[in-house]
Design an enzyme around this catalytic site. Structure first.
Site, PDB file in Angstrom:
ATOM      1  N   SER A  32       0.926  -1.062  -0.033  1.00 42.31           N
ATOM      2  CA  SER A  32       0.002  -0.076   0.230  1.00 42.31           C
ATOM      3  C   SER A  32       0.801   1.049   0.138  1.00 42.31           C
ATOM      4  O   SER A  32       0.537   2.400  -0.346  1.00 42.31           O
ATOM      5  CB  SER A  32      -0.720   0.121   1.321  1.00 42.31           C
ATOM      6  OG  SER A  32      -1.375  -1.145   1.450  1.00 42.31           O
ATOM      7  N   ASN A  62      -5.059   6.288  -1.681  1.00 41.40           N
ATOM      8  CA  ASN A  62      -4.664   6.784  -0.273  1.00 41.40           C
ATOM      9  C   ASN A  62      -4.067   8.237  -0.249  1.00 41.40           C
ATOM     10  O   ASN A  62      -4.153   8.852   0.687  1.00 41.40           O
ATOM     11  CB  ASN A  62      -3.512   6.102   0.358  1.00 41.40           C
ATOM     12  CG  ASN A  62      -3.920   4.592   0.805  1.00 41.40           C
ATOM     13  OD1 ASN A  62      -5.238   4.461   1.162  1.00 41.40           O
ATOM     14  ND2 ASN A  62      -3.253   3.565   1.018  1.00 41.40           N
ATOM     15  N   HIS A  91      -2.234  -3.006  -6.486  1.00 43.66           N
ATOM     16  CA  HIS A  91      -2.760  -2.908  -5.394  1.00 43.66           C
ATOM     17  C   HIS A  91      -4.297  -3.244  -5.352  1.00 43.66           C
ATOM     18  O   HIS A  91      -5.124  -2.244  -5.815  1.00 43.66           O
ATOM     19  CB  HIS A  91      -2.698  -1.168  -4.965  1.00 43.66           C
ATOM     20  CG  HIS A  91      -2.824  -0.851  -3.659  1.00 43.66           C
ATOM     21  ND1 HIS A  91      -3.693   0.330  -3.420  1.00 43.66           N
ATOM     22  CD2 HIS A  91      -2.952  -1.446  -2.324  1.00 43.66           C
ATOM     23  CE1 HIS A  91      -4.057   0.597  -2.256  1.00 43.66           C
ATOM     24  NE2 HIS A  91      -3.478  -0.576  -1.558  1.00 43.66           N
TER      25      HIS A  91
HETATM   26  P1  NAD Z   1      -1.570 -10.030   6.791  1.00 45.05           P
HETATM   27  O1  NAD Z   1      -0.860  -9.929   7.826  1.00 45.05           O
HETATM   28  O2  NAD Z   1      -3.156 -10.322   6.883  1.00 45.05           O
HETATM   29  O3  NAD Z   1      -1.114 -11.194   5.872  1.00 45.05           O
HETATM   30  C1  NAD Z   1       0.307 -11.502   5.524  1.00 45.05           C
HETATM   31  C2  NAD Z   1       0.594 -12.907   5.500  1.00 45.05           C
HETATM   32  O4  NAD Z   1       1.824 -13.051   5.071  1.00 45.05           O
HETATM   33  C3  NAD Z   1       0.411 -13.679   6.471  1.00 45.05           C
HETATM   34  O5  NAD Z   1      -0.149 -14.906   6.397  1.00 45.05           O
HETATM   35  C4  NAD Z   1       1.878 -14.257   6.840  1.00 45.05           C
HETATM   36  O6  NAD Z   1       1.985 -15.408   7.424  1.00 45.05           O
HETATM   37  C5  NAD Z   1       2.578 -14.264   5.457  1.00 45.05           C
HETATM   38  N1  NAD Z   1       3.976 -14.023   5.384  1.00 45.05           N
HETATM   39  C6  NAD Z   1       4.820 -13.530   6.374  1.00 45.05           C
HETATM   40  N2  NAD Z   1       6.248 -13.643   5.876  1.00 45.05           N
HETATM   41  C7  NAD Z   1       6.139 -14.344   4.952  1.00 45.05           C
HETATM   42  C8  NAD Z   1       7.104 -15.027   4.100  1.00 45.05           C
HETATM   43  N3  NAD Z   1       8.411 -14.707   4.030  1.00 45.05           N
HETATM   44  N4  NAD Z   1       6.649 -15.772   3.077  1.00 45.05           N
HETATM   45  C9  NAD Z   1       5.405 -16.155   2.623  1.00 45.05           C
HETATM   46  N5  NAD Z   1       4.358 -15.648   3.295  1.00 45.05           N
HETATM   47  C10 NAD Z   1       4.852 -14.843   4.483  1.00 45.05           C
HETATM   48  O7  NAD Z   1      -1.303  -8.897   5.820  1.00 45.05           O
HETATM   49  P2  NAD Z   1      -2.385  -7.993   4.638  1.00 45.05           P
HETATM   50  O8  NAD Z   1      -3.359  -7.290   5.406  1.00 45.05           O
HETATM   51  O9  NAD Z   1      -3.013  -9.233   3.895  1.00 45.05           O
HETATM   52  O10 NAD Z   1      -1.414  -7.225   3.946  1.00 45.05           O
HETATM   53  C11 NAD Z   1      -0.454  -7.736   3.059  1.00 45.05           C
HETATM   54  C12 NAD Z   1      -0.169  -6.573   2.129  1.00 45.05           C
HETATM   55  O11 NAD Z   1      -0.977  -5.985   1.467  1.00 45.05           O
HETATM   56  C13 NAD Z   1       0.641  -5.343   2.866  1.00 45.05           C
HETATM   57  O12 NAD Z   1       1.724  -4.880   1.897  1.00 45.05           O
HETATM   58  C14 NAD Z   1      -0.542  -4.491   2.727  1.00 45.05           C
HETATM   59  O13 NAD Z   1      -0.116  -2.991   2.932  1.00 45.05           O
HETATM   60  C15 NAD Z   1      -1.342  -4.523   1.588  1.00 45.05           C
HETATM   61  N6  NAD Z   1      -2.692  -4.246   1.607  1.00 45.05           N
HETATM   62  C16 NAD Z   1      -3.450  -4.507   2.615  1.00 45.05           C
HETATM   63  C17 NAD Z   1      -4.817  -4.122   2.672  1.00 45.05           C
HETATM   64  C18 NAD Z   1      -5.678  -4.239   3.845  1.00 45.05           C
HETATM   65  O14 NAD Z   1      -6.846  -3.910   3.754  1.00 45.05           O
HETATM   66  N7  NAD Z   1      -5.256  -5.289   4.606  1.00 45.05           N
HETATM   67  C19 NAD Z   1      -5.275  -3.624   1.405  1.00 45.05           C
HETATM   68  C20 NAD Z   1      -4.448  -3.191   0.207  1.00 45.05           C
HETATM   69  C21 NAD Z   1      -2.993  -3.584   0.446  1.00 45.05           C
END
Ligand code: NAD
Length: 391
Positions: free
Chosen positions: A115, A187, A136
């Site tokens: 993000s 954003n 994104h």
């Molecule tokens: P999250 O914490 O829910 O999920 C992340 C996952 O990655 C976890 O299951 C974790 O175990 C896994 N992980 C950690 N290290 C790892 C590795 N080395 N190899 C493989 N898997 C690994 O996070 P999220 O909310 O899904 O966010 C993920 C990305 O998406 C971030 O960059 C965030 O900024 C972006 N994002 C999030 C949202 C939102 O609303 N949550 C929206 C748009 C973008």
């Protein structure tokens, strides 16, 4: 088409589900089987709901049969595309991209769902920085149509085009930025709404409820601005604010969001933020006064100014900004469409008035000034961000 999705959390499991629904073969990678099994349950639950509603014809089991899960990156050795969705930590993302660069075929594209981290900072760690791009998605990916596509300064035009096509194949509406800017479009505009909402309250011009009442009842937005901040999570809000301002966007003095975070009141997820919710994680529409003295044009003035800035810097056009706000934030109409209806002269006056009190961020964009001086004041004049036929 074979796709790897790395990280099976909030976003990753949803992206994997979307790709499988589109008929793609998916390899979903995470660090433990416990986490992957949880992701599997979440995908199955979601697919069952979509099936019951008639959104998908295939059975959930058929869709799931296209998803292979693994704790090893080796399953990505024959994918055409990889999408990373691990936590928002630069070092972690760079480690993941090094690994993907090693395993994934050299001609394949590597996308990040970050993000806020600059795409070039991630791409530079690989031996194929022209094939690294931002993709994104919005939460939850199966329901939200928008995907912002962000090429870094290294990304090739072919790669950008292929990524736009992939998003379409996944049933999404891509909005492609021509140049990367911190916070992308979504954003950056959200930040401006948050900043003005905060200024309204901290300057004593309005209460939180009045700002939100005006947003909901006059602008017809689905949520008030503080309500939306609670919904997104106030920790996320403080974070995105910091990241975008640190990378050069103008700041507006505000402590309201940070104070809430310091008190561990993070919004819907903790059950309390600016408003109180039925239980942690359980959102219900907040009740607001029907009347508000807050002029709607003032609430969106800074966001519209940002929109004008994005247009004059050739990042995106007016339609693209409006697509982002409709599909990423569920606005009933585009931000700039609303601005045209309210009158760009009124928007400009609001900016000038606040700017004259020393708020530098409200300095009107040259494009907006030019439009108004040429009589392009919006719908009533026949021209604003859009052109209108005679009625
Ligand atoms: P999250 O914490 O829910 O999920 C992340 C996952 O990655 C976890 O299951 C974790 O175990 C896994 N992980 C950690 N290290 C790892 C590795 N080395 N190899 C493989 N898997 C690994 O996070 P999220 O909310 O899904 O966010 C993920 C990305 O998406 C971030 O960059 C965030 O900024 C972006 N994002 C999030 C949202 C939102 O609303 N949550 C929206 C748009 C973008």
């Amino acid at each position: 088409m074979r796709i790897a999705v790395v990280g099976s959390g909030t976003m990753g499991h949803g992206i994997a589900e979307v790709a499988a629904m589109a008929g793609m073969e998916v390899k979903l990678i995470d660090i433990s089987w416990d986490i992957l099994n949880r992701a599997k349950e979440r995908m199955l639950d979601s697919l069952k709901r979509l099936h019951e509603r008639g959104t998908i014809r295939e059975t959930p089991d058929t869709v799931m049969s296209r998803i292979e899960m693994s704790v090893s990156y080796d399953v990505a050795k024959d994918v055409d595309f990889a999408i990373e969705a691990v936590p928002e930590i630069l070092d972690l993302k760079r480690k993941v991209f090094q690994e993907l660069d090693r395993v994934v075929p050299k001609e394949s594209i590597l996308a990040t769902n970050t993000s806020s981290i600059p795409i070039s900072d991630i791409g530079e760690i690989t031996s194929r920085k022209e094939k690294v791009i931002g993709m994104h998605f919005f939460n939850p990916p199966p329901l939200m149509k928008l995907v912002e596509i962000i090429p870094s300064k290294y990304t090739s035009e072919d790669v950008t085009r292929s990524t736009v096509e992939l998003a379409k194949k996944m049933g999404k509406t891509p909005v492609r930025l021509r140049v990367e800017v911190p916070g992308f479009v979504s954003n950056r505009i959200f930040l401006r709404l948050l900043q003005e909402a905060c200024r309204e309250v901290e300057s004593g011009e309005a209460t939180i409820e009045e700002v939100d009442s005006s947003a909901r009842n006059k602008l017809k937005l689905p949520m008030g601005i503080f309500e939306l901040a609670d919904y997104v999570g106030l920790d996320v809000v403080v974070d995105l604010w910091k990241v975008i301002v640190e990378r050069g966007a103008s700041d507006v003095k505000c402590s309201s969001y940070k104070e809430k975070v310091d008190r561990k009141e993070l919004g819907v997820k903790t059950g309390k933020g600016f408003y109180t919710y039925p239980a942690p994680g359980k959102y219900s529409k907040v009740s607001l006064p029907a009347e508000s003295k807050v002029p709607p044009e003032r609430i969106i003035s800074l966001a519209v100014n940002e929109g004008a800035w994005l247009i004059e810097n050739n990042i995106v056009n007016a339609e693209e900004i409006d697509t982002v706000m409709r599909l990423g934030f569920n606005f009933p109409k585009g931000l700039l469409e609303i601005a045209d209806e309210l009158g760009l002269d009124k928007i400009l006056n609001a900016l000038r008035e606040i700017n004259s009190r020393g708020y530098e961020a409200y300095s009107p964009s040259p494009l907006l000034v030019k439009m108004v001086s040429q009589g392009q004041t919006g719908k009533s004049s026949g021209r604003g961000f859009y052109t209108y036929g005679k009625t």
